[in-house]
Enzyme design. Structure first.
Site, PDB file in Angstrom:
ATOM      1  N   SER A  17      56.474  38.362  43.291  1.00  0.00           N
ATOM      2  CA  SER A  17      54.861  38.764  42.239  1.00  0.00           C
ATOM      3  C   SER A  17      55.996  38.753  40.870  1.00  0.00           C
ATOM      4  O   SER A  17      57.582  39.167  40.591  1.00  0.00           O
ATOM      5  CB  SER A  17      55.292  39.553  42.598  1.00  0.00           C
ATOM      6  OG  SER A  17      54.655  40.050  41.267  1.00  0.00           O
ATOM      7  N   LYS A  73      46.516  50.821  47.976  1.00  0.00           N
ATOM      8  CA  LYS A  73      45.466  51.016  46.251  1.00  0.00           C
ATOM      9  C   LYS A  73      44.618  51.932  46.601  1.00  0.00           C
ATOM     10  O   LYS A  73      44.290  52.708  45.071  1.00  0.00           O
ATOM     11  CB  LYS A  73      44.156  49.921  45.852  1.00  0.00           C
ATOM     12  CG  LYS A  73      45.767  48.677  45.647  1.00  0.00           C
ATOM     13  CD  LYS A  73      44.676  47.890  44.417  1.00  0.00           C
ATOM     14  CE  LYS A  73      45.398  46.971  43.789  1.00  0.00           C
ATOM     15  NZ  LYS A  73      45.371  45.455  43.736  1.00  0.00           N
ATOM     16  N   ASP A 109      43.023  46.464  36.917  1.00  0.00           N
ATOM     17  CA  ASP A 109      42.597  45.560  37.852  1.00  0.00           C
ATOM     18  C   ASP A 109      40.952  45.286  36.876  1.00  0.00           C
ATOM     19  O   ASP A 109      40.932  43.885  36.548  1.00  0.00           O
ATOM     20  CB  ASP A 109      42.500  45.584  39.580  1.00  0.00           C
ATOM     21  CG  ASP A 109      43.676  45.342  40.129  1.00  0.00           C
ATOM     22  OD1 ASP A 109      44.699  45.004  39.725  1.00  0.00           O
ATOM     23  OD2 ASP A 109      43.466  45.931  40.699  1.00  0.00           O
ATOM     24  N   GLY A 133      32.470  36.869  47.052  1.00  0.00           N
ATOM     25  CA  GLY A 133      34.360  37.698  47.680  1.00  0.00           C
ATOM     26  C   GLY A 133      34.114  39.393  47.156  1.00  0.00           C
ATOM     27  O   GLY A 133      33.834  39.544  46.009  1.00  0.00           O
ATOM     28  N   ALA A 134      33.505  40.534  47.613  1.00  0.00           N
ATOM     29  CA  ALA A 134      33.885  41.825  47.903  1.00  0.00           C
ATOM     30  C   ALA A 134      34.605  42.114  48.501  1.00  0.00           C
ATOM     31  O   ALA A 134      34.621  43.608  48.886  1.00  0.00           O
ATOM     32  CB  ALA A 134      32.433  41.868  48.476  1.00  0.00           C
ATOM     33  N   TYR A 229      44.677  32.942  40.630  1.00  0.00           N
ATOM     34  CA  TYR A 229      45.929  32.696  39.762  1.00  0.00           C
ATOM     35  C   TYR A 229      46.688  31.326  39.740  1.00  0.00           C
ATOM     36  O   TYR A 229      47.576  31.301  38.867  1.00  0.00           O
ATOM     37  CB  TYR A 229      46.024  34.001  39.107  1.00  0.00           C
ATOM     38  CG  TYR A 229      47.115  35.207  39.804  1.00  0.00           C
ATOM     39  CD1 TYR A 229      46.406  36.053  40.823  1.00  0.00           C
ATOM     40  CD2 TYR A 229      48.716  35.256  39.232  1.00  0.00           C
ATOM     41  CE1 TYR A 229      47.593  37.021  41.039  1.00  0.00           C
ATOM     42  CE2 TYR A 229      49.199  35.603  40.260  1.00  0.00           C
ATOM     43  CZ  TYR A 229      48.151  36.635  40.947  1.00  0.00           C
ATOM     44  OH  TYR A 229      49.720  37.412  41.999  1.00  0.00           O
ATOM     45  N   GLY A 250      42.318  32.502  36.657  1.00  0.00           N
ATOM     46  CA  GLY A 250      42.632  34.226  37.206  1.00  0.00           C
ATOM     47  C   GLY A 250      44.085  34.623  36.009  1.00  0.00           C
ATOM     48  O   GLY A 250      44.310  35.959  36.201  1.00  0.00           O
TER      49      GLY A 250
HETATM   50  P1  NAD Z   1      40.761  40.949  50.278  1.00  0.00           P
HETATM   51  O1  NAD Z   1      41.565  39.974  51.076  1.00  0.00           O
HETATM   52  O2  NAD Z   1      40.901  42.258  49.515  1.00  0.00           O
HETATM   53  O3  NAD Z   1      39.398  40.253  50.226  1.00  0.00           O
HETATM   54  C1  NAD Z   1      38.374  38.625  50.031  1.00  0.00           C
HETATM   55  C2  NAD Z   1      37.592  38.621  49.953  1.00  0.00           C
HETATM   56  O4  NAD Z   1      37.054  37.664  50.255  1.00  0.00           O
HETATM   57  C3  NAD Z   1      36.985  39.420  52.340  1.00  0.00           C
HETATM   58  O5  NAD Z   1      35.798  40.355  52.259  1.00  0.00           O
HETATM   59  C4  NAD Z   1      36.284  38.137  52.250  1.00  0.00           C
HETATM   60  O6  NAD Z   1      35.317  38.398  54.163  1.00  0.00           O
HETATM   61  C5  NAD Z   1      35.826  37.476  51.323  1.00  0.00           C
HETATM   62  N1  NAD Z   1      35.764  35.926  51.397  1.00  0.00           N
HETATM   63  C6  NAD Z   1      37.103  35.073  52.636  1.00  0.00           C
HETATM   64  N2  NAD Z   1      36.409  33.976  52.419  1.00  0.00           N
HETATM   65  C7  NAD Z   1      35.294  33.369  52.377  1.00  0.00           C
HETATM   66  C8  NAD Z   1      34.079  32.401  51.601  1.00  0.00           C
HETATM   67  N3  NAD Z   1      35.235  30.909  52.076  1.00  0.00           N
HETATM   68  N4  NAD Z   1      33.477  32.485  51.581  1.00  0.00           N
HETATM   69  C9  NAD Z   1      33.281  34.419  51.061  1.00  0.00           C
HETATM   70  N5  NAD Z   1      33.927  35.213  51.223  1.00  0.00           N
HETATM   71  C10 NAD Z   1      34.976  34.802  52.046  1.00  0.00           C
HETATM   72  O7  NAD Z   1      41.402  39.867  48.719  1.00  0.00           O
HETATM   73  P2  NAD Z   1      41.334  40.504  47.059  1.00  0.00           P
HETATM   74  O8  NAD Z   1      42.653  41.497  47.749  1.00  0.00           O
HETATM   75  O9  NAD Z   1      40.072  40.967  47.672  1.00  0.00           O
HETATM   76  O10 NAD Z   1      42.335  39.053  46.627  1.00  0.00           O
HETATM   77  C11 NAD Z   1      41.035  38.344  46.703  1.00  0.00           C
HETATM   78  C12 NAD Z   1      41.446  36.531  46.304  1.00  0.00           C
HETATM   79  O11 NAD Z   1      41.659  37.483  44.454  1.00  0.00           O
HETATM   80  C13 NAD Z   1      43.023  36.642  45.696  1.00  0.00           C
HETATM   81  O12 NAD Z   1      43.556  34.975  46.430  1.00  0.00           O
HETATM   82  C14 NAD Z   1      44.230  37.446  45.475  1.00  0.00           C
HETATM   83  O13 NAD Z   1      45.483  36.496  44.948  1.00  0.00           O
HETATM   84  C15 NAD Z   1      43.451  37.058  43.375  1.00  0.00           C
HETATM   85  N6  NAD Z   1      43.243  38.782  43.102  1.00  0.00           N
HETATM   86  C16 NAD Z   1      44.125  37.934  41.648  1.00  0.00           C
HETATM   87  C17 NAD Z   1      44.254  39.054  40.604  1.00  0.00           C
HETATM   88  C18 NAD Z   1      44.281  38.804  39.019  1.00  0.00           C
HETATM   89  O14 NAD Z   1      45.156  39.401  38.783  1.00  0.00           O
HETATM   90  N7  NAD Z   1      44.077  37.468  39.211  1.00  0.00           N
HETATM   91  C19 NAD Z   1      44.625  40.403  40.862  1.00  0.00           C
HETATM   92  C20 NAD Z   1      43.653  40.946  42.757  1.00  0.00           C
HETATM   93  C21 NAD Z   1      44.151  39.570  43.104  1.00  0.00           C
END
Ligand code: NAD
Length: 282
Positions: A17, A73, A109, A133-134, A229, A250
């Site tokens: 991280s 979380k 967040d 993405g949810a 990101y 991101g």
């Molecule tokens: P997560 O596993 O909780 O959720 C991901 C979701 O995406 C799931 O619901 C999954 O079903 C869905 N998904 C996966 N592949 C898919 C596709 N091809 N089409 C549609 N839906 C799809 O993951 P998260 O914790 O939400 O993280 C998601 C991304 O966000 C990661 O890359 C993480 O690094 C990034 N993130 C960035 C920040 C930031 O500060 N920029 C903060 C948190 C997370």
């Protein structure tokens, strides 16, 4: 003596991280003696069941605060004395501050995404926003979009149950926003009229290369905001720029969630531009 404070990050898979570096550098720039520790559950042979003990120990040892990440979380909420309004509404905490004998949870967040969005895509058209993405990040980002005043928000996920659950909880919180959920097979249809696309799946990360959105579905009438990101320039962002969309990476969300946490921990305003420049150099 400069003010001295100790903070940390609890989660799994967080060995690489960049958060400690961001906090410590900003602290040093502000003349603080600021130490930020990684507490990786996997590496210590711990699980989320150890969270109550870890949080209590951090308070006893004089930590000023903790950042909390996957998979803690939601679970951390049971270890706290209070929550900010937004953390309570989201049901997720990524920042805990210890003060006056109490542990209070916040969520930066959503606010990190929101600040970055306002800065990077000023006057973005929020008439018809599609979010892919949810999951965990998706919940925070969709909350920010609804709170910011999206007129219509369509949530799409490979797992339709997740999209539907997020739609249900946000619809209750934001009755004035038209919120829909749709299956992945409807992505092309819902994007035709979209004024903006938020991408919040892991596709595009170094570990999950590619793009979750075929380039042919993008059009220049939409802006594209990325949550991934690492890398800063994802395949989706490159494609969106080729098509002529306004884009937002991101990186800023990652920096602003840290900047907001820094402000909660220290009571000082973080220099976000300085933090972005530092993050970009890492
Ligand atoms: P997560 O596993 O909780 O959720 C991901 C979701 O995406 C799931 O619901 C999954 O079903 C869905 N998904 C996966 N592949 C898919 C596709 N091809 N089409 C549609 N839906 C799809 O993951 P998260 O914790 O939400 O993280 C998601 C991304 O966000 C990661 O890359 C993480 O690094 C990034 N993130 C960035 C920040 C930031 O500060 N920029 C903060 C948190 C997370």
């Amino acid at each position: 003596m400069p003010e001295s404070l100790l903070c940390g990050l609890i989660g799994t898979g967080i060995g690489k991280s960049l958060t400690p570096a961001m906090h410590e550098k900003e602290g040093a720039e502000q003349g603080l003696t600021y130490q930020y520790r990684i507490i990786d559950l996997d590496r210590r042979g711990l699980t989320v069941d150890d969270l109550p003990r870890l949080v209590a120990t951090a308070a006893d040892l004089g930590f000023r605060g903790l950042n909390i990440t996957h998979p803690c979380k939601q679970r951390v909420i049971g270890c706290l004395d209070g929550l900010s309004d937004d953390a309570a509404r989201l049901g997720a905490v990524n920042t805990v501050v210890f003060a006056d004998g109490l542990a209070v949870g916040h969520n930066t967040d959503w606010s990190g995404f929101d600040r970055n969005f306002g800065r990077g895509l000023p006057k973005a058209d929020l008439t018809d926003v599609v979010q892919l993405g949810a999951g965990g990040a998706g919940a925070a980002v969709a909350y920010a979009m609804a709170r910011r005043g999206a007129a219509r928000l369509t949530l799409v996920d490979a797992d339709p149950v997740r999209a539907q659950q997020l739609k249900d909880s946000l619809s209750t919180m934001f009755p004035g926003v038209e919120i829909f959920s749709a299956g992945l097979d409807s992505l092309g249809r819902v994007l035709e009229s979209a004024t903006g696309l938020v991408h919040a799946t892991p596709i595009g990360m170094v570990e999950h290369p590619g793009s979750a959105v075929p380039e042919g579905l993008l059009h220049p009438r939409m802006w594209v905001a990325e949550v991934v990101y690492r890398p800063a320039e994802t395949e989706l962002l490159s494609a969106a720029a080729r098509v002529g969309c306004r884009t937002l990476s991101g990186t800023g969300m990652a920096v602003f969630q840290a900047a907001d946490a820094f402000e909660i921990f220290t009571g000082r305003t973080a220099d976000a531009d300085r933090m972005i420049a530092h993050m970009s150099s890492l």
